[in-house]
Scaffold this motif. Structure first.
Motif, PDB file in Angstrom:
ATOM      1  N   LEU A  61     -86.675  79.259  63.023  1.00 34.80           N
ATOM      2  CA  LEU A  61     -87.675  80.044  63.619  1.00 34.80           C
ATOM      3  C   LEU A  61     -88.756  79.370  64.349  1.00 34.80           C
ATOM      4  O   LEU A  61     -89.475  79.791  65.278  1.00 34.80           O
ATOM      5  CB  LEU A  61     -88.531  80.948  62.683  1.00 34.80           C
ATOM      6  CG  LEU A  61     -87.613  82.114  62.176  1.00 34.80           C
ATOM      7  CD1 LEU A  61     -88.404  82.878  60.897  1.00 34.80           C
ATOM      8  CD2 LEU A  61     -87.593  83.121  63.124  1.00 34.80           C
ATOM      9  N   SER A  65     -89.188  81.640  70.796  1.00 33.05           N
ATOM     10  CA  SER A  65     -90.328  82.591  70.781  1.00 33.05           C
ATOM     11  C   SER A  65     -89.818  83.815  71.181  1.00 33.05           C
ATOM     12  O   SER A  65     -88.878  83.792  72.011  1.00 33.05           O
ATOM     13  CB  SER A  65     -91.223  81.795  71.833  1.00 33.05           C
ATOM     14  OG  SER A  65     -91.206  82.390  73.053  1.00 33.05           O
ATOM     15  N   LYS A 109     -93.279  86.277  61.399  1.00 31.28           N
ATOM     16  CA  LYS A 109     -93.038  85.786  63.036  1.00 31.28           C
ATOM     17  C   LYS A 109     -93.470  86.923  63.990  1.00 31.28           C
ATOM     18  O   LYS A 109     -93.908  86.579  64.886  1.00 31.28           O
ATOM     19  CB  LYS A 109     -91.820  85.339  63.137  1.00 31.28           C
ATOM     20  CG  LYS A 109     -91.377  84.877  64.528  1.00 31.28           C
ATOM     21  CD  LYS A 109     -91.643  83.192  64.776  1.00 31.28           C
ATOM     22  CE  LYS A 109     -91.277  82.701  66.167  1.00 31.28           C
ATOM     23  NZ  LYS A 109     -91.587  81.411  66.202  1.00 31.28           N
TER      24      LYS A 109
END
Ligand code: DC
Length: 221
Positions: A61, A65, A109
């Motif tokens: 991760l 993006s 995220k």
């Protein structure tokens, strides 16, 4: 203040079709959060990361993006500067998204991206935990569902229209497995929010569902 509509429900309940139509009528932005989980899933698949390795997933991760753009009102999902909007629509990516969305690092995220979009725009956002977790103060919350057989039938029809052969029993089995996983994970499981309106669309046409949602929204606006 932006106006937020949260639509949650199991796989294949028609959330995206209905949310897209209602967003158009209302002049709102449609936010498909499943597509964000799918974009991350595609990245994990490409890297060959083991689904069961939480540390592998969390590590990956760091290099990824996911951003959202709009083209003619259509949501585009950008994965590390690549537009992956069409690549993420496969069953394999959907299943990988379900399997990897159980991890806190994956959910964290995407959380701020989703909340930021809702804070800055009038949105209809669909997913699994929008009404319960992402937008607990949403102006309208809908829990959209249908029987797994009906959802499998709709999916089979979609595939048939694309000329893809399929087995309805296998699709239903897949849907049931995905629901089980999404409902039983520890963090932000698929669940009807206490203040969400329950809509079973098994015997309803798309137009009728959209009209019903429009009526609910008009009452709150
Ligand atoms: O809605 P979808 O089929 O595109 O979602 C793919 C998977 O992503 C779903 O099975 C579970 C996960 N997901 C999630 O955990 N939370 C969301 N808000 C949306 C999707």
């Amino acid at each position: 203040m932006s106006f937020n509509i949260a639509i949650d429900g199991p796989a294949g309940a028609g959330k995206s079709t209905i949310a897209k139509m209602a967003a158009k009528k209302l002049g709102f932005i449609y936010v498909d959060t499943g597509a964000m989980y799918r974009a991350l899933a595609l990245y994990f698949m490409r890297c060959g990361i083991d689904v069961s390795s939480e540390t592998g997933i969390a590590g990956a991760l760091k290099n990824v993006s996911v951003t959202i753009a709009y083209e003619d009102g259509r949501q585009q999902v950008i994965l590390n500067e690549e537009n992956v909007t069409d690549l993420i629509r496969t069953e394999a990516v959907g299943n990988m998204a379900s399997a990897t969305s159980i991890y806190p690092a994956v959910r964290t995220k995407l959380l701020s991206l989703q909340r930021e979009m809702a804070a800055n725009h009038d949105v209809i956002m669909d997913g699994r935990d929008i009404g319960t977790n992402i937008l607990p103060d949403a102006d309208v919350k809908i829990y959209l569902t249908a029987t797994s057989r009906e959802r499998a039938k709709r999916r089979a029809l979609e595939l048939k229209q694309k000329g893809i052969a399929c087995d309805i029993d296998a699709i239903e089995k897949d849907i049931n497995e995905r629901d089980e996983r999404d409902k039983n994970r520890e963090i932000a499981p698929l669940k009807q929010a206490e203040d969400a309106i329950y809509l079973d669309t098994s015997d309803m046409g798309i137009e009728a569902v959209v009209e019903k949602i429009m009526a609910i929204v008009k009452e709150k606006q």
